[in-house]
Design an enzyme around this catalytic site. Structure first.
Site, PDB file in Angstrom:
ATOM      1  CE  LYS A  93       4.058   0.260  -8.141  1.00  0.00           C
ATOM      2  NZ  LYS A  93       4.356   0.966  -6.949  1.00  0.00           N
ATOM      3  CD  GLU A 115       3.054  -7.592  -9.836  1.00  0.00           C
ATOM      4  OE1 GLU A 115       2.360  -8.321 -10.558  1.00  0.00           O
ATOM      5  OE2 GLU A 115       3.699  -6.651  -9.933  1.00  0.00           O
ATOM      6  CB  SER A 382       7.704   7.374  -6.952  1.00  0.00           C
ATOM      7  OG  SER A 382       7.924   6.864  -5.567  1.00  0.00           O
TER       8      SER A 382
END
Ligand SMILES: *Cc1c(COP(=O)(O)O)cnc(C)c1O
Length: 398
Positions: A93, A115, A382
């Site tokens: 991210k 969010e 990830s």
């Protein structure tokens, strides 16, 4: 062959999917963002600052690591892990958060909102805001705040304000609604850092582009190590950002197959999973037209996954398009399979994966043995499992 230039078109369509389904009050902001992003993308100074920051602050490039014992154990394809888990803040991210904050600074924005579901995007956003010295407000479902208390504490240490959202299922969907509401009110001062390849144009494109570095590196690394392209790419799919980031630079290589792995939860029954391609229908949610899990009345269905990062009712529009084209295949892994994979990777490789990534590993466990030992598979790891340790312990060590 897929025409990459048209993904998306000028108005943000990926074939019949995508687009801009937002209130009039946001159209200006989205159009400005589209223009500013196009300028930034073409600006060498911006690109250099981004790649320097990814290297010096986030820890890129991440290794392409040969999982030797897992390969041996499964007895099929040679398995490489793309180690996004080693990045600062523990997941892919940060690639997108860093890209978007540089964009926000270019646009002169003073305040950032976001969010978060699992909390990873909130942590990544709080991190880049602290680094940039910008005000940061994170919207998070109250249920997710409980499941991911560690990430809530991290965001607060980083100086972010975390706002609990109690509406509806009190998870990611409701958090996005609140963030949109805030953005409508404060659009002049505020940039909204959306966390996945979702929402209105230009977000699915911007978020994808900031994650393309994953696939660009993996392509270079596998060519260096093996002298050829991989046979199969595997990644988990929540909104779809880590998957599209890995897949995109390989889309025109017809020999490379790709599988996105959705959350099968307790199994494919209404309300028990989040696999949008298992019974989902075309619909509009939070700015974009795509596959959605809805009930007979067209209401967005409840979802379930053991992993907070995969339980969103919609999938990124580009995935819907590439599935229609037959370019990417989709599968799912259940909670149980993901938990088994979580332990398997921990014990064979000494790497505790995020529960999201464990869904991709679960698919590898099913698939690698059907492939031959001269074939190559790359799976996107990830994120790391630190954030999931308490939850996994409650289930696995009881
Ligand atoms: C958020 C998250 C995901 C799911 O999001 P995508 O946009 O589908 O990538 C997957 N893995 C980890 C570790 C995450 O934090």
């Amino acid at each position: 062959m897929i025409d990459l230039q048209s993904l998306p078109d000028q108005r943000g369509h990926f074939g019949p999917y995508g687009g801009m389904f937002v209130p009039e009050t946001l159209m200006d902001a989205l159009n400005t963002l589209t223009e500013e992003y196009a300028k930034a993308r073409a600006d060498q100074t911006f690109q250099t600052e981004l790649s320097d920051t990814l290297r010096e602050f986030a820890g890129r490039p991440t290794p392409l690591y040969l999982a030797q014992r897992l390969t041996q154990k499964l007895g099929g394809a040679k398995i490489y892990l793309k180690r996004e888990d080693l990045l600062h803040t523990g997941a892919h991210k940060i690639n997108n958060a860093l890209g978007q904050i540089l964009l926000a600074q270019r646009m002169g924005k003073k305040r950032i909102i976001a969010e978060t579901g699992a909390g990873q995007h909130g942590v990544a956003t709080a991190t880049v805001c602290a680094r940039a010295g910008l005000e940061c407000v994170i919207y998070m479902g109250a249920v997710d705040m409980e499941r991911q208390a560690l990430n809530v504490a991290r965001m607060r240490f980083l100086g972010a304000k975390v706002v609990a959202v109690t509406a509806g299922q009190a998870t990611l969907k409701e958090a996005i609604n609140e963030a949109m509401r805030d953005w409508v009110t404060n659009v002049r001062s505020t940039h909204y850092i959306l966390g996945s390849a979702l929402g209105s144009h230009p977000y699915p494109m911007i978020v994808r582009d900031f994650h393309r570095v994953i696939g660009e590196e993996a392509r270079r690394q596998v060519l260096e190590k093996e002298g050829r392209l991989p046979d199969l790419l595997v990644a988990c799919v929540g909104g779809g950002s880590n998957a599209i980031g890995l897949f995109w630079p390989f889309l025109q290589d017809d020999s490379v197959r790709m599988v996105g792995v959705e959350a099968g939860g307790h199994g494919i029954r209404p309300g028990e999973h989040a696999a949008r391609f298992e019974g989902g229908k075309l619909g509009v949610l939070q700015g974009t037209k795509t596959y959605l899990l809805t009930d007979e009345d067209g209401q967005v269905q409840l979802t379930h996954s053991v992993s907070a990062g995969l339980d969103y009712a919609a999938i990124g529009p580009e995935h819907a398009y590439l599935r229609d084209q037959g370019r990417i295949d989709y599968a799912y892994a259940t909670d149980e399979e993901a938990l088994d994979a979580f332990l398997a990777l921990s014990r064979t490789e000494g790497i505790i994966p995020a529960l999201e990534s464990a869904h991709a590993i679960a698919h590898v466990i099913k698939t690698a043995q059907t492939m031959s030992s001269d074939q190559i598979l790359i799976v996107n790891l990830s994120g790391r499992g630190d954030k999931d340790v308490a939850q996994a312990a409650e289930i696995l060590l009881r």
